[in-house]
Design a protein around this motif. Structure first.
Motif, mmCIF file in Angstrom:
data_model
loop_
_atom_site.group_PDB
_atom_site.id
_atom_site.type_symbol
_atom_site.label_atom_id
_atom_site.label_comp_id
_atom_site.label_asym_id
_atom_site.label_seq_id
_atom_site.Cartn_x
_atom_site.Cartn_y
_atom_site.Cartn_z
ATOM 1 N N LYS A 71 0.814 -1.210 0.000
ATOM 2 C CA LYS A 71 0.000 0.000 0.000
ATOM 3 C C LYS A 71 0.850 1.264 0.000
ATOM 4 O O LYS A 71 0.317 2.369 0.101
ATOM 5 N N GLY A 72 2.163 1.095 -0.104
ATOM 6 C CA GLY A 72 3.047 2.250 -0.131
ATOM 7 C C GLY A 72 3.361 2.815 1.235
ATOM 8 O O GLY A 72 3.904 3.929 1.332
ATOM 9 N N ARG A 73 3.082 2.072 2.289
ATOM 10 C CA ARG A 73 3.374 2.536 3.643
ATOM 11 C C ARG A 73 4.820 2.218 3.996
ATOM 12 O O ARG A 73 5.300 1.096 3.783
ATOM 13 N N LEU A 74 5.536 3.172 4.569
ATOM 14 C CA LEU A 74 6.864 2.928 5.106
ATOM 15 C C LEU A 74 6.684 2.106 6.380
ATOM 16 O O LEU A 74 6.142 2.584 7.375
ATOM 17 N N VAL A 75 7.131 0.840 6.356
ATOM 18 C CA VAL A 75 6.846 -0.051 7.481
ATOM 19 C C VAL A 75 8.060 -0.323 8.357
ATOM 20 O O VAL A 75 7.912 -0.715 9.521
ATOM 21 N N ALA A 76 9.278 -0.149 7.828
ATOM 22 C CA ALA A 76 10.463 -0.423 8.644
ATOM 23 C C ALA A 76 11.662 0.340 8.109
ATOM 24 O O ALA A 76 11.772 0.591 6.905
ATOM 25 N N GLN A 77 12.561 0.681 9.032
ATOM 26 C CA GLN A 77 13.826 1.334 8.710
ATOM 27 C C GLN A 77 14.916 0.669 9.535
ATOM 28 O O GLN A 77 14.684 0.334 10.702
ATOM 29 N N SER A 78 16.096 0.475 8.956
ATOM 30 C CA SER A 78 17.200 -0.101 9.726
ATOM 31 C C SER A 78 18.504 0.584 9.372
ATOM 32 O O SER A 78 18.659 1.180 8.303
ATOM 33 N N ARG A 79 19.447 0.457 10.298
ATOM 34 C CA ARG A 79 20.807 0.961 10.093
ATOM 35 C C ARG A 79 21.749 -0.006 10.778
ATOM 36 O O ARG A 79 21.522 -0.369 11.942
ATOM 37 N N GLN A 80 22.779 -0.435 10.075
ATOM 38 C CA GLN A 80 23.731 -1.340 10.685
ATOM 39 C C GLN A 80 25.161 -0.933 10.366
ATOM 40 O O GLN A 80 25.431 -0.254 9.375
ATOM 41 N N MET A 81 26.074 -1.352 11.264
ATOM 42 C CA MET A 81 27.496 -1.270 11.012
ATOM 43 C C MET A 81 28.006 -2.688 10.838
ATOM 44 O O MET A 81 27.658 -3.577 11.627
ATOM 45 N N ALA A 82 28.815 -2.887 9.792
ATOM 46 C CA ALA A 82 29.293 -4.232 9.488
ATOM 47 C C ALA A 82 30.745 -4.176 9.060
ATOM 48 O O ALA A 82 31.255 -3.137 8.635
ATOM 49 N N ARG A 83 31.396 -5.317 9.175
ATOM 50 C CA ARG A 83 32.760 -5.452 8.697
ATOM 51 C C ARG A 83 32.748 -5.708 7.196
ATOM 52 O O ARG A 83 31.901 -6.441 6.686
ATOM 53 N N SER A 84 33.654 -5.080 6.506
ATOM 54 C CA SER A 84 33.768 -5.269 5.057
ATOM 55 C C SER A 84 34.954 -6.183 4.800
ATOM 56 O O SER A 84 36.107 -5.748 4.718
ATOM 57 N N GLY A 85 34.669 -7.467 4.699
ATOM 58 C CA GLY A 85 35.722 -8.456 4.550
ATOM 59 C C GLY A 85 36.221 -8.563 3.134
ATOM 60 O O GLY A 85 35.777 -7.866 2.222
ATOM 61 N N ARG A 86 37.175 -9.457 2.932
ATOM 62 C CA ARG A 86 37.706 -9.682 1.599
ATOM 63 C C ARG A 86 36.672 -10.396 0.743
ATOM 64 O O ARG A 86 35.870 -11.184 1.246
ATOM 65 N N PRO A 87 36.671 -10.142 -0.582
ATOM 66 C CA PRO A 87 35.745 -10.854 -1.462
ATOM 67 C C PRO A 87 35.916 -12.355 -1.323
ATOM 68 O O PRO A 87 37.033 -12.853 -1.179
ATOM 69 N N ARG A 88 34.795 -13.085 -1.398
ATOM 70 C CA ARG A 88 34.839 -14.534 -1.332
ATOM 71 C C ARG A 88 35.163 -15.130 -2.685
ATOM 72 O O ARG A 88 34.737 -14.598 -3.715
ATOM 73 N N ALA A 89 35.883 -16.233 -2.687
ATOM 74 C CA ALA A 89 36.141 -16.940 -3.934
ATOM 75 C C ALA A 89 34.845 -17.486 -4.501
ATOM 76 O O ALA A 89 33.971 -17.911 -3.745
ATOM 77 N N ARG A 90 34.724 -17.467 -5.801
ATOM 78 C CA ARG A 90 33.500 -17.991 -6.432
ATOM 79 C C ARG A 90 33.664 -19.471 -6.749
ATOM 80 O O ARG A 90 34.744 -19.940 -6.929
#
Length: 277
Positions: free
Chosen positions: A258-277
């Motif tokens: 219905k276009g209602r803003l239902v949730a908002q979040s903010r996080q801090m995270a570690r930015s690790g090395r890219p994973r091998a594919r």
């Protein structure tokens, strides 16, 4: 009789006396060998709400101490404040007596019919049929399917899909699209509000647009419930403000059908090395 969805079953908690609850963490919510943080928040929320006379977790903050694995776990709750309009509950989830995540949840009861005096509108997102599915977490380094992406039906706008799949020179860390519980798992939760803590942490890390899928463990996440959502997929916008020195922030906004803003979040995270594919 209405069948219970996998999400409803996977987040169930059973009272074990004196503010304690037991649960069984579902292996389907693993990313590699660690449980998705949003899933853990959803389990902890169920325990916190069981201790509160109020219906919704309106402001919740979690610190992630250690990864969780599949199997038995316990949630310990403590009511910090009990009030007529707000009850605040502390929750800690443990495995083998080791604390994994700690959180504080302020609970209240929101009116589904409430009309906002102001809310941020839904950004320009094409209809879900014009969006594309892709999740860089869907396969492990060895090519074996992983569980967690299968729990969701997630689709991205064409521009976001190109960023996420490495087909765009525009590496702005912003993604838009839709997210919902997988129809193969039974579709929307019996109570759509219980899906919100998972939904705010369900998306591929936005830092992935810079190169490839990388492990990006959350250190702290705070989220707010702004309205009671309608059942069905949620439109999302995920973005980072700064990435560097091994850290990044991620902000997620969710809107219902219905276009209602239902949730908002903010996080801090570690930015690790890219994973091998």
């Amino acid at each position: 009789m209405e069948c219970m969805t996998r999400f409803d079953s996977a987040t169930e908690v059973a009272p074990a006396g004196a503010g304690r609850y037991t649960t069984a963490l579902d292996a389907g919510y693993l990313i590699g060998t660690a449980m998705n943080g949003g899933y853990l928040m959803a389990v902890m929320q169920r325990a916190a709400l069981a201790e509160s006379p109020l219906q919704h977790a309106v402001s919740s903050s979690f610190h992630f101490l250690r990864p969780a694995g599949e199997g038995p776990a316990e949630v310990e709750t403590t009511v910090l404040k009990s009030g007529r309009t707000v009850t605040t509950v502390q929750a800690v989830i443990r495995q083998n007596d080791t604390p994994l995540v700690t959180g504080v949840l302020a609970t209240a009861t929101l009116d589904p019919a409430a009309v906002p005096a102001f809310e941020e509108p839904v950004p320009a997102i094409p209809p879900i049929g014009e969006c594309r599915r892709f999740d860089p977490r869907a396969e492990s380094a060895g090519g074996a399917p992983q569980g967690f992406p299968q729990r969701l039906d997630t689709s991205f706008t064409p521009e976001s899909w190109a960023r996420l799949s490495g087909r765009s020179a525009d590496r702005v860390p912003e993604l838009l699209g839709y997210v919902g519980l997988s129809e193969a798992d039974g579709g929307p939760a019996a109570d759509p509000a219980l899906f919100l803590p998972l939904a705010v942490d369900a998306l591929p890390p936005v830092v992935t647009v810079l190169d490839s899928w990388r492990w990006a463990p959350t250190v702290e996440l705070t989220w707010h419930m702004r309205a009671v959502p309608e059942p069905g997929p949620l439109a999302f916008r995920s973005r980072a403000g700064a990435i560097g020195d091994g850290w990044f922030d991620e902000t997620v906004d969710l809107w219902d059908g219905k276009g209602r803003l239902v949730a908002q979040s903010r996080q801090m995270a570690r930015s690790g090395r890219p994973r091998a594919r």
